[in-house]
Enzyme design. Structure first.
Site, mmCIF file in Angstrom:
data_model
loop_
_atom_site.group_PDB
_atom_site.id
_atom_site.type_symbol
_atom_site.label_atom_id
_atom_site.label_comp_id
_atom_site.label_asym_id
_atom_site.label_seq_id
_atom_site.Cartn_x
_atom_site.Cartn_y
_atom_site.Cartn_z
ATOM 1 N N HIS A 260 -10.728 10.193 -2.589
ATOM 2 C CA HIS A 260 -10.200 8.825 -2.564
ATOM 3 C C HIS A 260 -9.699 8.508 -1.172
ATOM 4 O O HIS A 260 -8.950 9.279 -0.575
ATOM 5 C CB HIS A 260 -9.049 8.659 -3.557
ATOM 6 C CG HIS A 260 -8.509 7.268 -3.560
ATOM 7 N ND1 HIS A 260 -9.094 6.252 -4.272
ATOM 8 C CD2 HIS A 260 -7.476 6.701 -2.898
ATOM 9 C CE1 HIS A 260 -8.440 5.128 -4.061
ATOM 10 N NE2 HIS A 260 -7.446 5.376 -3.218
ATOM 11 N N ASP B 3 -2.219 0.056 -14.499
ATOM 12 C CA ASP B 3 -2.357 -0.105 -13.049
ATOM 13 C C ASP B 3 -3.197 -1.334 -12.717
ATOM 14 O O ASP B 3 -2.916 -2.045 -11.753
ATOM 15 C CB ASP B 3 -2.967 1.134 -12.411
ATOM 16 C CG ASP B 3 -3.169 0.892 -10.922
ATOM 17 O OD1 ASP B 3 -2.163 0.698 -10.222
ATOM 18 O OD2 ASP B 3 -4.325 0.842 -10.468
ATOM 19 N N SER C 87 -0.180 4.287 -8.270
ATOM 20 C CA SER C 87 -1.371 3.496 -8.584
ATOM 21 C C SER C 87 -2.632 4.343 -8.355
ATOM 22 O O SER C 87 -3.504 4.455 -9.232
ATOM 23 C CB SER C 87 -1.375 2.251 -7.680
ATOM 24 O OG SER C 87 -2.634 1.640 -7.662
HETATM 25 N N1 URA Z 1 -5.222 1.362 -3.650
HETATM 26 C C1 URA Z 1 -4.837 1.454 -4.927
HETATM 27 O O1 URA Z 1 -5.604 1.805 -5.799
HETATM 28 N N2 URA Z 1 -3.565 1.146 -5.227
HETATM 29 C C2 URA Z 1 -2.667 0.756 -4.304
HETATM 30 O O2 URA Z 1 -1.540 0.502 -4.647
HETATM 31 C C3 URA Z 1 -3.092 0.663 -2.963
HETATM 32 C C4 URA Z 1 -4.392 0.981 -2.662
#
Ligand code: URA
Length: 430
Positions: free
Chosen positions: A83, A162, A184
């Site tokens: 990620h 989220d 998140s």
């Molecule tokens: N990417 C995400 O998935 N969440 C965030 O809060 C910021 C970037």
């Protein structure tokens, strides 16, 4: 009895929320029993007053429980996910997913769309004619078994809390908070069911975190959250003060990724792809392999072709190009010494590569091509950027975004290192 008003007041007054309060508020918000205005107030209180490690852990666990957790146990190979916290020209997922899959490691890349000045992996891949980003859970598992890599949209039932909260934060200027970003990202990633997660935490003007210390705190928080959930999580902190590679924009970035898969491409994109691949392979229990060789000998390209074809993409079809191009030229002789990632990201966005609100279409061919980057020589009148757009009247706004975002000096300077630091949950692992 727990009420939303009590929860907000506790955080507003810089108190610590109990596990029961956090579980309740996330569950009630997901079900629509806590109103958006109440969650907005709570998000702002967390933004301003922060959260303790225990609160962040509880918040993340509650968001994971708000939906399903993918079961990838049937895939029969270690599953490792990457990620990135988001940047300009960050096309790394495109070469990285097939590259790692070459080594019998499954890569489930559930990705997002661009919002604001950072691009989205799904928007980039959708510039390939026919490419389908919507796969259900069974489609994801089947492709991981057959091909080993999949890049698609997250299914709606992964961490739905989220999804709601992120849209609200976007509209209430509460995005740039370490507790909220960490929970998140990690709630979604843990819900994806991978055995290990490698985080690319960006630092610099084109990233959420402009300062190294903030990015390090974010990385440490996420690595700890992964560890709490039994997922081997590691992070590289990487430079995002300068755009990655020479392109920012959807089809432009696909083209550059294909160059990397063919054994060429810009050195910074290759370096970061290989560094992240090494980290993913080590996290999968396969340290010491040489991913660079698989870029040079065609194995990663073969895997890319399989992956694109499996998702309906016409792998040999020409990529879309913009209807209009225009160059930005140097006014003096010298060397490019600065190239601000944020300025380039905003220019690409204004040209039509990004969107200003969710659901808007993007232009596949739009974006910025960097013809001279940091360290390279340029003569007066030579082009530094080529701007691509379907709508020529956007060019003036893109030029305005770029002005002041790059500089020519008399002495050449280096781009500087890409990988700035490395964090492991378990420092004894390779
Ligand atoms: N990417 C995400 O998935 N969440 C965030 O809060 C910021 C970037």
């Amino acid at each position: 009895m727990i009420t939303a008003v009590d929860v907000i007041r506790t955080k507003r007054d810089d108190g610590e929320l109990s596990t029961a309060q956090i579980d309740w508020v996330i569950d009630a918000y997901t079900k629509g029993e806590v109103a958006d205005e109440q969650m907005s107030a709570l998000a702002m209180a967390i933004f301003l007053n922060g959260a303790t490690p225990r609160e962040i852990a509880d918040w993340t666990a509650a968001m994971i429980r708000s939906g399903i957790v993918l079961d990838l146990s049937g895939v029969g190979r270690p599953c490792v996910d990457k990620h990135s916290t988001g940047g300009v020209g960050d096309k790394i997922t495109l070469p990285l997913a097939p590259l790692v899959a070459v080594f019998d490691v499954a890569v489930p890349q559930l990705s997002g769309r661009g919002l604001g000045h950072t691009g989205g992996t799904l928007d980039k891949l959708e510039s390939i004619p026919g490419f389908d980003v919507i796969l259900g859970e069974s489609g994801i598992v089947a492709q991981l078994e057959e091909v080993g890599a999949v890049v698609c949209a997250a299914t709606g039932d992964l961490a739905p809390a989220d999804k709601k909260l992120y849209a609200l934060r976007d509209a209430t200027s509460t995005v740039e908070s370490i507790p909220l970003i960490a929970s998140s990202i990690m709630s979604k990633k843990i819900a994806e069911g991978a055995d290990a997660i490698v985080l690319d935490v960006k630092v610099g003007s084109g990233a959420f975190m402009k300062e190294f210390s903030q990015a390090k705190e974010l990385a440490e928080t996420m690595v700890r959250l992964g560890g709490d959930h039994g997922v081997d999580t590691r992070a590289l902190l990487t430079d995002m003060s300068v755009p990655l590679g020479r392109t920012a924009g959807n089809a432009l970035e696909v083209r550059e990724s294909i160059e990397v898969l063919a054994g060429g491409g810009p050195p910074d994109v290759v370096e970061l792809t290989v560094a992240l691949a090494r980290e993913m392979l080590a996290a999968a229990g396969k340290p010491g392999l040489d991913p660079a060789a698989a870029l040079n000998d065609g194995r990663a390209m073969d895997k890319w072709r399989q992956m694109i074809t499996a998702q309906g993409g016409e792998v040999d079809a020409p990529l879309p190009t913009a209807r209009h191009t225009e160059e930005v030229t140097a006014e003096t002789d010298g060397f490019v010494v600065d190239m601000d990632a944020y300025a380039v990201g905003v220019a690409a966005w204004r040209l039509g590569a990004g969107r200003t609100s969710q659901g808007q279409p993007v232009q596949a061919g739009a974006g910025v091509e960097i013809l001279r980057t940091v360290g390279e020589q340029v003569r007066s009148g030579e082009p530094v950027f080529r701007l691509h757009t379907d709508t020529a009247d956007r060019v003036a706004a893109a030029k305005e975004a770029l002005s002041g975002g790059w500089r020519i000096g008399a002495v050449p300077s280096d781009r500087g290192p890409i990988v700035l630091d490395r964090l492991l949950a378990d420092p004894d692992k390779p």
